[in-house]
Design an enzyme around this catalytic site. Structure first.
Site, short mmCIF file in Angstrom:
data_model
loop_
_atom_site.label_atom_id
_atom_site.label_comp_id
_atom_site.label_asym_id
_atom_site.label_seq_id
_atom_site.Cartn_x
_atom_site.Cartn_y
_atom_site.Cartn_z
N LYS A 177 3.01 4.20 -2.81
CA LYS A 177 4.39 3.96 -2.37
C LYS A 177 4.71 2.49 -2.57
O LYS A 177 4.25 1.63 -1.81
CB LYS A 177 4.57 4.31 -0.89
CG LYS A 177 6.05 4.33 -0.51
CD LYS A 177 6.32 3.89 0.91
CE LYS A 177 6.64 2.44 1.04
NZ LYS A 177 7.88 1.95 0.42
N GLU A 180 10.46 -0.42 -1.44
CA GLU A 180 11.79 0.10 -1.81
C GLU A 180 12.66 -1.00 -2.42
O GLU A 180 13.66 -0.71 -3.08
CB GLU A 180 12.49 0.73 -0.59
CG GLU A 180 12.67 -0.19 0.62
CD GLU A 180 11.46 -0.23 1.54
OE1 GLU A 180 10.32 -0.22 1.04
OE2 GLU A 180 11.66 -0.28 2.78
N GLY A 230 1.20 -6.08 2.65
CA GLY A 230 2.55 -6.32 3.14
C GLY A 230 2.50 -7.26 4.34
O GLY A 230 1.53 -8.00 4.52
N GLY A 231 3.53 -7.21 5.16
CA GLY A 231 3.63 -8.12 6.29
C GLY A 231 2.79 -7.68 7.48
O GLY A 231 2.37 -6.52 7.58
N GLY A 235 1.78 -3.93 8.77
CA GLY A 235 0.34 -3.69 8.71
C GLY A 235 -0.21 -3.22 10.04
O GLY A 235 -1.07 -2.32 10.11
N GLU A 252 -4.06 -6.10 3.49
CA GLU A 252 -3.86 -7.43 2.90
C GLU A 252 -2.52 -7.92 3.43
O GLU A 252 -1.46 -7.47 2.99
CB GLU A 252 -3.79 -7.33 1.37
CG GLU A 252 -5.09 -6.95 0.71
CD GLU A 252 -6.13 -8.05 0.75
OE1 GLU A 252 -5.76 -9.22 0.89
OE2 GLU A 252 -7.32 -7.72 0.65
N CYS A 291 1.99 -14.62 -1.02
CA CYS A 291 1.21 -14.56 0.23
C CYS A 291 0.33 -15.78 0.38
O CYS A 291 0.07 -16.22 1.49
CB CYS A 291 0.39 -13.28 0.28
SG CYS A 291 -0.59 -13.02 -1.19
P1 NAD Z 1 6.56 -5.22 4.37
O1 NAD Z 1 5.47 -5.17 5.38
O2 NAD Z 1 7.95 -5.26 4.82
O3 NAD Z 1 6.46 -3.97 3.38
C1 NAD Z 1 5.28 -3.70 2.65
C2 NAD Z 1 5.25 -2.23 2.31
O4 NAD Z 1 5.08 -1.50 3.51
C3 NAD Z 1 6.54 -1.71 1.68
O5 NAD Z 1 6.23 -0.75 0.70
C4 NAD Z 1 7.25 -1.07 2.86
O6 NAD Z 1 8.16 -0.07 2.49
C5 NAD Z 1 6.08 -0.49 3.62
N1 NAD Z 1 6.31 -0.23 5.04
C6 NAD Z 1 7.22 -0.79 5.86
N2 NAD Z 1 7.11 -0.27 7.10
C7 NAD Z 1 6.08 0.62 7.07
C8 NAD Z 1 5.47 1.46 8.03
N3 NAD Z 1 5.89 1.51 9.29
N4 NAD Z 1 4.43 2.21 7.64
C9 NAD Z 1 3.98 2.17 6.38
N5 NAD Z 1 4.53 1.42 5.42
C10 NAD Z 1 5.57 0.62 5.75
O7 NAD Z 1 6.19 -6.47 3.45
P2 NAD Z 1 7.07 -7.05 2.28
O8 NAD Z 1 8.18 -7.80 2.92
O9 NAD Z 1 7.34 -6.01 1.27
O10 NAD Z 1 6.04 -8.07 1.59
C11 NAD Z 1 5.86 -9.35 2.02
C12 NAD Z 1 4.57 -9.46 2.81
O11 NAD Z 1 3.47 -9.03 2.02
C13 NAD Z 1 4.26 -10.87 3.19
O12 NAD Z 1 3.86 -10.92 4.53
C14 NAD Z 1 3.12 -11.24 2.29
O13 NAD Z 1 2.29 -12.26 2.77
C15 NAD Z 1 2.40 -9.95 2.13
N6 NAD Z 1 1.56 -9.97 0.95
C16 NAD Z 1 0.21 -10.12 1.12
C17 NAD Z 1 -0.61 -10.18 0.01
C18 NAD Z 1 -2.11 -10.37 0.14
O14 NAD Z 1 -2.79 -10.26 -0.86
N7 NAD Z 1 -2.64 -10.65 1.32
C19 NAD Z 1 -0.06 -10.07 -1.27
C20 NAD Z 1 1.31 -9.91 -1.39
C21 NAD Z 1 2.11 -9.86 -0.26
#
Ligand code: NAD
Length: 500
Positions: A177, A180, A230-231, A235, A252, A291
């Site tokens: 997934k 979006e 993700g964030g 997470g 991550e 990140c």
């Molecule tokens: P986000 O957490 O908003 O979304 C990440 C993904 O999770 C998306 O696909 C989103 O649709 C999904 N998501 C959202 N809510 C969810 C839920 N309740 N259950 C399951 N999935 C859900 O993050 P973002 O804004 O897309 O990305 C930015 C973040 O990603 C930053 O915090 C960044 O540091 C992190 N990031 C980390 C790394 C790493 O390697 N550590 C790499 C890239 C980005």
């Protein structure tokens, strides 16, 4: 494939059952770039069921390792064949420059090749000496099962590949997934996996929102592992949702990454120029939406004024514009939400007493920077301290905060004073000092006299709230494998533990 058939389940492209679609916006001018199918729980369940069938009764988990590796190498070749097209998709979708898009495609190609080689080299079992010639004991590795892969918007192709390549190499099936906000390159990657010959059901893709698609994947009882990038907030939700079915969880998450500069690194003109140049790169590449962005400059007090002055002078010259325009060095932020978040962090920093050195606002619109685009000027803020929100939280925007130190211990304390622990750098001409400090930094990647490079052979991931587990390297493959101990008794006899 029509524009809205972006869901891939059991070898077939399809639209959302409800017919729902989502507009994907071009961050450079907020126009509609593409439409994607808006999947929901129904599509997610169908994708998991397909992945489950492909794992439980399909050929993939039992396909010889050499054949799985060959498929990964074919994907690498196809990525290079379509390099320009995919780089363009990534650039337009995320806002990053076309050149950054090309670099991403090349890095992703390397990752597919790396895991192809690694899995071939690491496919044998480990014979264990059980202390008796009558016992044959071996530890083998098997795939975990159905993997849910959830990725963010900043490096969509890269993050998808860091998960898909090892998952497939190890013999798993998956449902991915993408975010979006930027789903388009993952759709392209899925198309290449199909062309490379991935059997139906082994790789499935559901485009849609975090909730319900990501949330359903995280809780789904038929999913064995969830790997999330993700964030921190999402997470945490994923980890909680995964707990009921005790699935394996790899996270991550974010970072608040220190870039520590000692005065001795700036003693020569060349050293000074290099440290400033790399501090700029650390903070502002992809408009800071990285990140591992070096968003906290921690610089020795004696050199701070000169360093920050030069940094601000150069930051003001960064050419902002549409990522696909020739000569543009930095694209827009990914979305209106990200732009507002950036504005909020700058406002809070100033309200808390920090001083603006440059940026701090949207740029004047121009032909290469439409007023409707999500542009924000590279921003340097000095006079920062660790209680400020802008110093503590991941801003994920083009904001560089400046803190100063006098002693090594002070530098280390500042660098480690974060709930995250993803990456950090130390700049010093004194090798012994640089290594001493590197050893004390509580971050998953530490650069000495550099910033940002990573290697597919070296683990990537974080300490603290930056996550759980590692991607890339041998550990990045191990995440997708179960270890199984097979203990074979070649001369079985009664043990007579019970006398009767
Ligand atoms: P986000 O957490 O908003 O979304 C990440 C993904 O999770 C998306 O696909 C989103 O649709 C999904 N998501 C959202 N809510 C969810 C839920 N309740 N259950 C399951 N999935 C859900 O993050 P973002 O804004 O897309 O990305 C930015 C973040 O990603 C930053 O915090 C960044 O540091 C992190 N990031 C980390 C790394 C790493 O390697 N550590 C790499 C890239 C980005």
């Amino acid at each position: 494939m029509s524009a809205v058939e972006t869901i891939h389940v059991d070898g077939a492209w399809r639209a959302a059952a409800s017919g729902a679609q989502r507009e994907v916006l071009d961050p450079a001018d907020a126009s509609t770039l593409a439409l994607v199918a808006e999947g929901g729980t129904e599509e997610t369940d169908a994708a998991v069921a397909a992945a489950r069938r492909a794992f439980d009764s399909g050929p993939w988990p039992r396909t010889p390792v050499a054949e799985r590796a060959a498929l990964l190498r074919r994907v690498a070749e196809l990525l290079q064949r379509d390099r320009e097209e995919i780089a363009l998709v990534e650039s337009r979708d995320t806002g990053k420059t076309l050149e950054e898009g090309r670099v991403d495609v090349d890095c992703v190609t390397d990752a597919f090749r790396y895991f192809a080689d690694l899995v071939v080299n690491e496919s044998g079992g480990r014979v264990v000496d059980a202390g008796s010639p009558d016992i044959h004991s071996v530890v083998v590795h098997e795939p975990v099962g159905v993997c849910a892969l959830i990725t963010p918007w900043n490096y969509p192709l890269l993050q998808a590949s860091w998960k898909i390549a090892p998952a497939l190499a190890a013999g798993n099936t998956f449902v991915i997934k993408p975010s979006e906000v930027t789903p388009l390159s993952t759709v392209e990657l899925m198309r290449l996996l199909v062309e490379a010959g991935l059997p139906a059901g082994v790789g499935n893709l559901v485009t849609g929102a975090g909730d319900p698609v990501g949330a359903r994947l995280a809780e789904h009882p038929q999913v064995d592992l969830v790997s999330f990038t993700g964030g921190l907030a999402s997470g945490t939700r994923v980890m909680k949702a995964a707990a009921d079915s005790v699935k394996k969880v790899a996270l991550e998450l974010g970072g608040k990454n220190p870039n520590v500069v000692f005065a001795d690194a700036c003693a020569t003109d060349e050293g000074f120029d290099t440290a400033v140049d790399q501090a700029l790169n650390a903070a502002f590449i992809h408009s800071g939406q990285v990140c591992s962005a070096g968003s906290r400059l921690i610089v020795e007090e004696s050199v701070a004024d000169r360093f920050v002055a030069e940094l601000a002078r150069r930051a003001e010259r960064i050419r902002l514009g549409r990522g696909t325009e020739k000569g543009v060095e930095c694209g827009p932020l990914v979305s209106a939400a990200q732009l507002e978040k950036t504005e909020g962090y700058v406002a809070s920093a100033l309200a808390e007493g920090a001083r603006l050195r440059c940026g701090g606002r949207r740029p004047e619109p121009s032909a290469e920077r439409p007023a409707t685009g999500y542009f924000y000027l590279p921003t340097v803020i000095e006079g920062c301290h660790r209680e400020m929100r802008v110093v503590r939280e991941e801003t994920f925007g083009p904001i560089l905060t400046v803190e100063t130190f006098r002693t090594e211990d002070e530098a280390i304390a500042l660098a480690n004073d974060t709930e995250y622990g993803l990456a950090g750098a130390v700049w010093s001409a004194d090798t012994a000092r640089a290594r001493r400090i590197a050893a004390r930094l509580r971050h998953g990647t530490v650069w000495i006299n550099d910033f940002h490079p990573y290697l597919p052979q070296a683990e990537w991931g974080g300490f603290g709230k930056s996550g759980i587990g590692r991607e890339l390297g041998p550990t990045g493959l191990a995440e997708y494998r179960e270890a199984k101990h097979v203990y074979e008794n070649l001369r079985p006899r009664p043990v007579r533990w019970f006398a009767g």
